[in-house]
Design a protein around this motif. Sequence first.
Motif, PDB file in Angstrom:
ATOM      1  N   ILE A  60       0.861  -1.103  -0.016  1.00 57.50           N
ATOM      2  CA  ILE A  60      -0.091  -0.015  -0.024  1.00 57.50           C
ATOM      3  C   ILE A  60       0.881   1.208   0.024  1.00 57.50           C
ATOM      4  O   ILE A  60       0.611   2.282  -0.747  1.00 57.50           O
ATOM      5  CB  ILE A  60      -1.007   0.142   1.168  1.00 57.50           C
ATOM      6  CG1 ILE A  60      -1.752  -1.301   1.141  1.00 57.50           C
ATOM      7  CG2 ILE A  60      -1.839   1.466   1.251  1.00 57.50           C
ATOM      8  CD1 ILE A  60      -2.678  -1.298   0.148  1.00 57.50           C
ATOM      9  N   ASP A  61       1.722   1.197   0.792  1.00 63.02           N
ATOM     10  CA  ASP A  61       2.702   2.514   0.979  1.00 63.02           C
ATOM     11  C   ASP A  61       3.613   2.578  -0.392  1.00 63.02           C
ATOM     12  O   ASP A  61       3.728   3.743  -1.059  1.00 63.02           O
ATOM     13  CB  ASP A  61       3.805   2.165   1.904  1.00 63.02           C
ATOM     14  CG  ASP A  61       3.230   2.431   3.610  1.00 63.02           C
ATOM     15  OD1 ASP A  61       2.091   2.901   3.514  1.00 63.02           O
ATOM     16  OD2 ASP A  61       3.895   1.895   4.324  1.00 63.02           O
ATOM     17  N   MET A  62       4.035   1.338  -1.001  1.00 64.87           N
ATOM     18  CA  MET A  62       4.728   1.775  -2.298  1.00 64.87           C
ATOM     19  C   MET A  62       3.681   2.355  -3.658  1.00 64.87           C
ATOM     20  O   MET A  62       4.082   2.914  -4.396  1.00 64.87           O
ATOM     21  CB  MET A  62       5.365   0.327  -2.662  1.00 64.87           C
ATOM     22  CG  MET A  62       6.713  -0.103  -1.832  1.00 64.87           C
ATOM     23  SD  MET A  62       7.823   1.166  -1.903  1.00 64.87           S
ATOM     24  CE  MET A  62       7.566   2.145  -0.240  1.00 64.87           C
ATOM     25  N   MET A  63       2.412   1.705  -3.400  1.00 67.14           N
ATOM     26  CA  MET A  63       1.468   2.162  -4.287  1.00 67.14           C
ATOM     27  C   MET A  63       1.278   3.728  -4.555  1.00 67.14           C
ATOM     28  O   MET A  63       1.404   4.302  -5.331  1.00 67.14           O
ATOM     29  CB  MET A  63       0.327   1.664  -4.194  1.00 67.14           C
ATOM     30  CG  MET A  63       0.114   0.114  -4.599  1.00 67.14           C
ATOM     31  SD  MET A  63      -1.462  -0.850  -4.378  1.00 67.14           S
ATOM     32  CE  MET A  63      -1.358  -2.433  -5.082  1.00 67.14           C
ATOM     33  N   LYS A  64       1.272   4.189  -3.226  1.00 64.56           N
ATOM     34  CA  LYS A  64       1.053   5.376  -2.937  1.00 64.56           C
ATOM     35  C   LYS A  64       2.134   6.104  -3.394  1.00 64.56           C
ATOM     36  O   LYS A  64       2.036   7.529  -3.714  1.00 64.56           O
ATOM     37  CB  LYS A  64       0.639   5.638  -1.360  1.00 64.56           C
ATOM     38  CG  LYS A  64      -0.562   5.148  -0.820  1.00 64.56           C
ATOM     39  CD  LYS A  64      -0.841   5.339   0.525  1.00 64.56           C
ATOM     40  CE  LYS A  64      -0.692   6.941   1.110  1.00 64.56           C
ATOM     41  NZ  LYS A  64      -1.030   7.032   2.427  1.00 64.56           N
ATOM     42  N   GLN A  65       3.543   5.749  -3.247  1.00 71.29           N
ATOM     43  CA  GLN A  65       4.484   6.745  -3.625  1.00 71.29           C
ATOM     44  C   GLN A  65       4.870   6.691  -5.194  1.00 71.29           C
ATOM     45  O   GLN A  65       5.774   7.448  -5.521  1.00 71.29           O
ATOM     46  CB  GLN A  65       5.554   6.122  -2.767  1.00 71.29           C
ATOM     47  CG  GLN A  65       5.554   6.327  -1.289  1.00 71.29           C
ATOM     48  CD  GLN A  65       7.014   5.606  -0.476  1.00 71.29           C
ATOM     49  OE1 GLN A  65       8.038   5.581  -1.060  1.00 71.29           O
ATOM     50  NE2 GLN A  65       6.689   5.157   0.793  1.00 71.29           N
ATOM     51  N   SER A  66       4.142   5.952  -5.934  1.00 71.88           N
ATOM     52  CA  SER A  66       4.491   5.611  -7.313  1.00 71.88           C
ATOM     53  C   SER A  66       3.555   6.682  -8.193  1.00 71.88           C
ATOM     54  O   SER A  66       2.452   7.260  -7.701  1.00 71.88           O
ATOM     55  CB  SER A  66       3.925   4.235  -7.726  1.00 71.88           C
ATOM     56  OG  SER A  66       4.616   3.244  -7.109  1.00 71.88           O
ATOM     57  N   ASP A  67       4.294   7.116  -9.330  1.00 70.15           N
ATOM     58  CA  ASP A  67       3.415   7.997 -10.040  1.00 70.15           C
ATOM     59  C   ASP A  67       2.345   7.116 -10.708  1.00 70.15           C
ATOM     60  O   ASP A  67       1.198   7.754 -11.358  1.00 70.15           O
ATOM     61  CB  ASP A  67       4.285   8.537 -11.013  1.00 70.15           C
ATOM     62  CG  ASP A  67       5.303   9.761 -10.209  1.00 70.15           C
ATOM     63  OD1 ASP A  67       4.953  10.633  -9.549  1.00 70.15           O
ATOM     64  OD2 ASP A  67       6.483   9.360 -10.073  1.00 70.15           O
ATOM     65  N   VAL A  68       2.839   5.989 -11.241  1.00 71.20           N
ATOM     66  CA  VAL A  68       2.104   5.168 -12.105  1.00 71.20           C
ATOM     67  C   VAL A  68       2.142   3.639 -11.614  1.00 71.20           C
ATOM     68  O   VAL A  68       3.202   3.354 -11.246  1.00 71.20           O
ATOM     69  CB  VAL A  68       2.538   5.288 -13.641  1.00 71.20           C
ATOM     70  CG1 VAL A  68       1.624   4.265 -14.499  1.00 71.20           C
ATOM     71  CG2 VAL A  68       2.454   6.505 -14.091  1.00 71.20           C
ATOM     72  N   VAL A  69       1.002   3.226 -11.099  1.00 67.96           N
ATOM     73  CA  VAL A  69       1.072   1.772 -11.073  1.00 67.96           C
ATOM     74  C   VAL A  69       0.596   1.079 -12.313  1.00 67.96           C
ATOM     75  O   VAL A  69       0.157   1.483 -13.080  1.00 67.96           O
ATOM     76  CB  VAL A  69      -0.120   1.374  -9.909  1.00 67.96           C
ATOM     77  CG1 VAL A  69       0.460   1.973  -8.670  1.00 67.96           C
ATOM     78  CG2 VAL A  69      -1.327   1.813 -10.235  1.00 67.96           C
ATOM     79  N   VAL A  70       1.217  -0.213 -12.244  1.00 68.33           N
ATOM     80  CA  VAL A  70       1.219  -1.035 -13.724  1.00 68.33           C
ATOM     81  C   VAL A  70       0.427  -2.208 -13.411  1.00 68.33           C
ATOM     82  O   VAL A  70       0.652  -3.068 -12.575  1.00 68.33           O
ATOM     83  CB  VAL A  70       2.610  -1.362 -14.122  1.00 68.33           C
ATOM     84  CG1 VAL A  70       2.823  -2.245 -15.317  1.00 68.33           C
ATOM     85  CG2 VAL A  70       3.614  -0.106 -14.362  1.00 68.33           C
ATOM     86  N   LEU A  71      -0.458  -2.783 -14.412  1.00 65.45           N
ATOM     87  CA  LEU A  71      -1.180  -3.888 -14.364  1.00 65.45           C
ATOM     88  C   LEU A  71      -0.703  -4.498 -15.705  1.00 65.45           C
ATOM     89  O   LEU A  71      -1.053  -4.109 -16.785  1.00 65.45           O
ATOM     90  CB  LEU A  71      -2.642  -3.822 -14.371  1.00 65.45           C
ATOM     91  CG  LEU A  71      -3.648  -4.702 -14.150  1.00 65.45           C
ATOM     92  CD1 LEU A  71      -5.014  -4.291 -13.638  1.00 65.45           C
ATOM     93  CD2 LEU A  71      -3.969  -5.590 -15.498  1.00 65.45           C
ATOM     94  N   PHE A  72      -0.117  -5.784 -15.413  1.00 67.41           N
ATOM     95  CA  PHE A  72       0.161  -6.688 -16.612  1.00 67.41           C
ATOM     96  C   PHE A  72      -0.897  -7.669 -16.619  1.00 67.41           C
ATOM     97  O   PHE A  72      -0.785  -8.489 -15.800  1.00 67.41           O
ATOM     98  CB  PHE A  72       1.517  -7.214 -16.598  1.00 67.41           C
ATOM     99  CG  PHE A  72       2.657  -6.353 -16.524  1.00 67.41           C
ATOM    100  CD1 PHE A  72       2.594  -5.298 -17.642  1.00 67.41           C
ATOM    101  CD2 PHE A  72       3.857  -6.368 -15.846  1.00 67.41           C
ATOM    102  CE1 PHE A  72       3.860  -4.418 -17.932  1.00 67.41           C
ATOM    103  CE2 PHE A  72       5.060  -5.630 -15.915  1.00 67.41           C
ATOM    104  CZ  PHE A  72       4.874  -4.426 -16.843  1.00 67.41           C
ATOM    105  N   ASP A  73      -1.763  -7.770 -17.752  1.00 66.88           N
ATOM    106  CA  ASP A  73      -2.932  -8.586 -17.927  1.00 66.88           C
ATOM    107  C   ASP A  73      -2.339  -9.944 -18.337  1.00 66.88           C
ATOM    108  O   ASP A  73      -1.166  -9.931 -19.185  1.00 66.88           O
ATOM    109  CB  ASP A  73      -3.771  -7.998 -18.612  1.00 66.88           C
ATOM    110  CG  ASP A  73      -5.413  -8.415 -18.584  1.00 66.88           C
ATOM    111  OD1 ASP A  73      -5.272  -9.308 -17.516  1.00 66.88           O
ATOM    112  OD2 ASP A  73      -6.296  -7.776 -18.858  1.00 66.88           O
ATOM    113  N   THR A  74      -3.393 -11.031 -18.567  1.00 68.16           N
ATOM    114  CA  THR A  74      -3.013 -12.202 -19.339  1.00 68.16           C
ATOM    115  C   THR A  74      -3.033 -11.713 -20.821  1.00 68.16           C
ATOM    116  O   THR A  74      -4.235 -11.320 -21.148  1.00 68.16           O
ATOM    117  CB  THR A  74      -4.030 -13.355 -18.757  1.00 68.16           C
ATOM    118  OG1 THR A  74      -3.686 -13.443 -17.583  1.00 68.16           O
ATOM    119  CG2 THR A  74      -3.840 -14.532 -19.768  1.00 68.16           C
ATOM    120  N   ILE A  75      -2.194 -12.078 -21.563  1.00 66.55           N
ATOM    121  CA  ILE A  75      -2.462 -11.959 -23.066  1.00 66.55           C
ATOM    122  C   ILE A  75      -2.496 -13.137 -23.883  1.00 66.55           C
ATOM    123  O   ILE A  75      -1.809 -14.003 -23.762  1.00 66.55           O
ATOM    124  CB  ILE A  75      -1.013 -11.250 -23.593  1.00 66.55           C
ATOM    125  CG1 ILE A  75      -0.445 -10.083 -22.669  1.00 66.55           C
ATOM    126  CG2 ILE A  75      -1.083 -10.968 -24.997  1.00 66.55           C
ATOM    127  CD1 ILE A  75      -1.821  -8.949 -22.715  1.00 66.55           C
TER     128      ILE A  75
END
Length: 419
Positions: A311-326
């Motif tokens: 949670i802390d690292m998410m808040k400190q990020s500018d952009v969170v990344v979601l790699f989906d199933t391709i």
Amino acid sequence: MSKKLLAITGGFVPFNDTVTLLSYKHLRLIDADIDVVALKGPTDEGLKNVIEADLNARKFHIEYVCNYDEAVATFEKKNVIQGIFNIFKYKKECVRKSLKQDYGIVYSSSIPSFTHWAAYQVKKKNPNIKWIASFSDPLYKSPYKFDKETLNEYSLITKIGFYVYIGIYMNAWYEKIAMKYADKIIYICEEQRDFMISHYKNKDSLMNKSLIVPLNYIKDWDIYSKLMNQDLNIINEKKVFSHFGRVYGLRKIDLFLLALKELKEEEENFAEKIIFRQYGEFNSRYMKMIDNYGISDLFEFSNKISYDQVIDMMKQSDVVVLFDTILSRDELQPYLPSKSLEYILLRKEIFILTIENSPSNRIFRNLGYKPTLYELDNIKKAIKELIGNDKIEYSYDTSMYENSIATKKLKEYIESKLV
């Protein structure tokens, strides 16, 4: 009828695994005593703290059969014989417990999948009990089992280990018995439900006993209130892109890495504009690609971290990344990454690498985000826009994801069977 429920979950909170928290959220508001037959995993201190403060936790009575990794074999320990022995021990304890108490409901969770076999055995011994089977992912015809590209990368011994693991822990038979004998089937999204039901002849009856319970949050928990009240004014020297969770199998990022390589070649001082942080398991093939592409300076890697650290690292990020199933374009994609919920609550920029027929694409597009389809030019354009854009504050209603609302129909069904 009994006011007691038997939960066969495998792992359980405060062990932090994909479905341990999901099971807890499904059941925490049920007006009944809940006996849990579990496997003991490592304690996540962040989860432990919020659960101990949750008054609903008091209704759960947990019995541990053995340690989690003594029943779920690992490649490192190669303890398959011990694992099989403890699976049978776990099933036996579930059945024994069901014969000692008057349970109205038995609930099973999808990971580890032998929980469905244990619940089936309980149902056979107690025909009047209602069985609820929860699935976070499909087992039968799961695309991850047939990912030839990943399989070709494995050594012979790793391939053998993979097929042994699939045969014991992800066997399609566990899904088939649940689909046939369970009284209610829980899915996390429409695409997963439609994918799983499509493989069976009795589609109408399966649809009738299906129930979608979306990934959801508990509004009184600090870990979620922190997400929903995050500071948008965080300033990082470089744009921080952070991904939380495993990168493996069909979570393909080949074109993402190629895009970074080309952008670094095309744009002056590109490495001074972006840093990508990966938290969790990362495919060794992609590590080699990063080295070969000369983009190691764009990456930082960390092992899996605790939930409150996430949670802390998410808040400190500018952009969170979601790699989906391709998957290929014409295939229905049934997988929804578990971190989708946290990203929704964050309301900050997300780099979503996905395909058209994906639940992630549908859900995030409906919330106003712009998911990136898995094509090189799309990826390069999205990265450049996210680096250059000012922070955007997203505004949308998250009430449908609140625990009491998301689980309302499930709660009503269970309590109707316990009176």
